[in-house]
Motif scaffolding. Structure first.
Motif, PDB file in Angstrom:
ATOM      1  N   TRP A   1      15.830 110.012  53.798  1.00  0.00           N
ATOM      2  CA  TRP A   1      16.943 109.402  54.346  1.00  0.00           C
ATOM      3  C   TRP A   1      16.665 108.598  55.582  1.00  0.00           C
ATOM      4  O   TRP A   1      16.055 109.009  56.600  1.00  0.00           O
ATOM      5  CB  TRP A   1      18.078 110.365  54.548  1.00  0.00           C
ATOM      6  CG  TRP A   1      18.823 111.038  53.388  1.00  0.00           C
ATOM      7  CD1 TRP A   1      18.421 112.305  53.101  1.00  0.00           C
ATOM      8  CD2 TRP A   1      19.753 110.440  52.837  1.00  0.00           C
ATOM      9  NE1 TRP A   1      19.392 112.159  51.745  1.00  0.00           N
ATOM     10  CE2 TRP A   1      20.304 111.069  51.826  1.00  0.00           C
ATOM     11  CE3 TRP A   1      20.399 109.167  53.080  1.00  0.00           C
ATOM     12  CZ2 TRP A   1      21.070 110.937  50.898  1.00  0.00           C
ATOM     13  CZ3 TRP A   1      21.580 108.844  52.216  1.00  0.00           C
ATOM     14  CH2 TRP A   1      21.940 109.730  50.966  1.00  0.00           C
ATOM     15  N   HIS A   2      16.987 107.243  55.670  1.00  0.00           N
ATOM     16  CA  HIS A   2      16.854 106.526  56.862  1.00  0.00           C
ATOM     17  C   HIS A   2      18.071 106.038  57.451  1.00  0.00           C
ATOM     18  O   HIS A   2      19.186 105.901  56.956  1.00  0.00           O
ATOM     19  CB  HIS A   2      16.022 105.388  56.559  1.00  0.00           C
ATOM     20  CG  HIS A   2      14.881 105.523  55.882  1.00  0.00           C
ATOM     21  ND1 HIS A   2      13.719 105.455  56.436  1.00  0.00           N
ATOM     22  CD2 HIS A   2      14.326 105.630  54.567  1.00  0.00           C
ATOM     23  CE1 HIS A   2      12.582 105.844  55.720  1.00  0.00           C
ATOM     24  NE2 HIS A   2      13.217 105.978  54.357  1.00  0.00           N
ATOM     25  N   LEU A   3      18.302 106.292  58.805  1.00  0.00           N
ATOM     26  CA  LEU A   3      19.327 105.706  59.719  1.00  0.00           C
ATOM     27  C   LEU A   3      18.787 104.745  60.558  1.00  0.00           C
ATOM     28  O   LEU A   3      17.711 104.746  61.141  1.00  0.00           O
ATOM     29  CB  LEU A   3      19.947 106.668  60.345  1.00  0.00           C
ATOM     30  CG  LEU A   3      21.201 106.561  61.265  1.00  0.00           C
ATOM     31  CD1 LEU A   3      22.198 107.404  61.223  1.00  0.00           C
ATOM     32  CD2 LEU A   3      20.713 106.313  62.972  1.00  0.00           C
ATOM     33  N   TYR A   4      19.575 103.549  60.592  1.00  0.00           N
ATOM     34  CA  TYR A   4      18.854 102.241  61.339  1.00  0.00           C
ATOM     35  C   TYR A   4      20.315 101.801  62.105  1.00  0.00           C
ATOM     36  O   TYR A   4      21.172 101.622  61.453  1.00  0.00           O
ATOM     37  CB  TYR A   4      18.038 101.340  60.727  1.00  0.00           C
ATOM     38  CG  TYR A   4      18.497 101.075  59.336  1.00  0.00           C
ATOM     39  CD1 TYR A   4      19.353  99.850  59.171  1.00  0.00           C
ATOM     40  CD2 TYR A   4      18.308 101.921  58.298  1.00  0.00           C
ATOM     41  CE1 TYR A   4      19.841  99.730  57.827  1.00  0.00           C
ATOM     42  CE2 TYR A   4      18.652 101.489  57.038  1.00  0.00           C
ATOM     43  CZ  TYR A   4      19.570 100.603  56.821  1.00  0.00           C
ATOM     44  OH  TYR A   4      20.135 100.132  55.633  1.00  0.00           O
ATOM     45  N   VAL A   5      20.030 101.013  63.141  1.00  0.00           N
ATOM     46  CA  VAL A   5      20.723 100.283  63.741  1.00  0.00           C
ATOM     47  C   VAL A   5      20.765  98.765  63.629  1.00  0.00           C
ATOM     48  O   VAL A   5      19.645  98.356  64.067  1.00  0.00           O
ATOM     49  CB  VAL A   5      21.039 100.620  65.351  1.00  0.00           C
ATOM     50  CG1 VAL A   5      22.288  99.886  65.760  1.00  0.00           C
ATOM     51  CG2 VAL A   5      21.279 102.248  65.490  1.00  0.00           C
ATOM     52  N   VAL A   6      21.465  98.253  62.875  1.00  0.00           N
ATOM     53  CA  VAL A   6      21.433  96.635  62.852  1.00  0.00           C
ATOM     54  C   VAL A   6      21.580  95.806  64.098  1.00  0.00           C
ATOM     55  O   VAL A   6      22.481  95.952  64.845  1.00  0.00           O
ATOM     56  CB  VAL A   6      22.543  96.201  61.567  1.00  0.00           C
ATOM     57  CG1 VAL A   6      22.072  94.562  61.356  1.00  0.00           C
ATOM     58  CG2 VAL A   6      22.399  96.873  60.248  1.00  0.00           C
ATOM     59  N   LEU A   7      20.367  95.145  64.414  1.00  0.00           N
ATOM     60  CA  LEU A   7      20.191  94.371  65.450  1.00  0.00           C
ATOM     61  C   LEU A   7      19.949  92.889  64.960  1.00  0.00           C
ATOM     62  O   LEU A   7      18.773  92.502  64.695  1.00  0.00           O
ATOM     63  CB  LEU A   7      19.274  94.639  66.531  1.00  0.00           C
ATOM     64  CG  LEU A   7      19.474  96.023  67.184  1.00  0.00           C
ATOM     65  CD1 LEU A   7      18.252  96.460  67.964  1.00  0.00           C
ATOM     66  CD2 LEU A   7      20.706  96.155  67.921  1.00  0.00           C
ATOM     67  N   TYR A   8      20.947  92.186  64.802  1.00  0.00           N
ATOM     68  CA  TYR A   8      20.636  90.727  64.291  1.00  0.00           C
ATOM     69  C   TYR A   8      19.946  89.886  65.353  1.00  0.00           C
ATOM     70  O   TYR A   8      19.874  89.984  66.626  1.00  0.00           O
ATOM     71  CB  TYR A   8      22.172  89.962  64.177  1.00  0.00           C
ATOM     72  CG  TYR A   8      22.970  90.736  63.216  1.00  0.00           C
ATOM     73  CD1 TYR A   8      22.568  90.632  61.752  1.00  0.00           C
ATOM     74  CD2 TYR A   8      24.094  91.471  63.570  1.00  0.00           C
ATOM     75  CE1 TYR A   8      23.479  91.067  60.993  1.00  0.00           C
ATOM     76  CE2 TYR A   8      24.743  91.983  62.356  1.00  0.00           C
ATOM     77  CZ  TYR A   8      24.477  92.110  61.016  1.00  0.00           C
ATOM     78  OH  TYR A   8      25.335  92.493  60.161  1.00  0.00           O
ATOM     79  N   GLY A   9      19.091  89.092  64.677  1.00  0.00           N
ATOM     80  CA  GLY A   9      18.224  88.207  65.310  1.00  0.00           C
ATOM     81  C   GLY A   9      16.924  88.884  65.881  1.00  0.00           C
ATOM     82  O   GLY A   9      15.803  88.408  66.381  1.00  0.00           O
ATOM     83  N   GLU A  10      16.602  90.553  65.437  1.00  0.00           N
ATOM     84  CA  GLU A  10      15.658  91.249  66.026  1.00  0.00           C
ATOM     85  C   GLU A  10      14.849  91.796  64.560  1.00  0.00           C
ATOM     86  O   GLU A  10      15.309  91.442  63.644  1.00  0.00           O
ATOM     87  CB  GLU A  10      16.052  92.603  66.546  1.00  0.00           C
ATOM     88  CG  GLU A  10      16.774  92.452  67.964  1.00  0.00           C
ATOM     89  CD  GLU A  10      15.948  91.596  69.002  1.00  0.00           C
ATOM     90  OE1 GLU A  10      14.986  91.842  69.109  1.00  0.00           O
ATOM     91  OE2 GLU A  10      16.517  90.971  69.914  1.00  0.00           O
ATOM     92  N   THR A  11      13.263  91.699  64.858  1.00  0.00           N
ATOM     93  CA  THR A  11      12.497  92.026  63.967  1.00  0.00           C
ATOM     94  C   THR A  11      12.409  93.549  63.611  1.00  0.00           C
ATOM     95  O   THR A  11      12.064  93.690  62.708  1.00  0.00           O
ATOM     96  CB  THR A  11      11.289  91.147  64.125  1.00  0.00           C
ATOM     97  OG1 THR A  11      10.608  91.756  65.087  1.00  0.00           O
ATOM     98  CG2 THR A  11      11.311  89.950  63.922  1.00  0.00           C
ATOM     99  N   GLU A  12      12.709  94.153  64.756  1.00  0.00           N
ATOM    100  CA  GLU A  12      12.581  95.599  64.438  1.00  0.00           C
ATOM    101  C   GLU A  12      13.926  96.260  65.214  1.00  0.00           C
ATOM    102  O   GLU A  12      14.497  95.816  65.994  1.00  0.00           O
ATOM    103  CB  GLU A  12      11.535  96.005  65.472  1.00  0.00           C
ATOM    104  CG  GLU A  12      10.114  95.756  64.858  1.00  0.00           C
ATOM    105  CD  GLU A  12       8.704  96.324  65.594  1.00  0.00           C
ATOM    106  OE1 GLU A  12       9.102  97.571  66.197  1.00  0.00           O
ATOM    107  OE2 GLU A  12       8.008  95.816  65.948  1.00  0.00           O
TER     108      GLU A  12
END
Length: 93
Positions: free
Chosen positions: A15-26
């Motif tokens: 399971w992966h949780l991530y925060v979407v940061l538009y314009g960022e590569t990571e």
């Protein structure tokens, strides 16, 4: 108050949780090393906190499904959850 979107998915290995940061590569990411049990709400809040985020007031998790190979419903299902989050200080981190 600026909010962002956190998403959680399972690749079949973890399971992966991530925060979407538009314009960022990571993007800030957290991973659980299990596939069978969906992380609890408390586990998700703790993972978000470790990344510097919290669930936005009044936000609830929404779930959707997709195909492993987009558009091919004969491939395994991928579950995707999403919720609005904000930085732990009340703004975007």
């Amino acid at each position: 108050m600026m909010t962002l979107t956190a998403q959680m998915s399972n690749t079949g290995r973890a399971w992966h949780l991530y925060v979407v940061l538009y314009g960022e590569t990571e993007w800030p990411t957290f991973q659980w090393e299990r596939t069978a049990r969906v992380p609890t709400g408390a586990e998700r809040r703790a993972a978000l906190a470790s990344l510097g985020y919290e669930v936005a007031p009044g936000a609830v998790w929404s779930w959707t499904e997709d195909s492993r190979d987009h558009g091919d419903d004969s491939t395994p299902v991928v579950l995707i959850a999403a919720i609005a989050v904000r930085g732990q200080d009340g703004g975007a981190a």
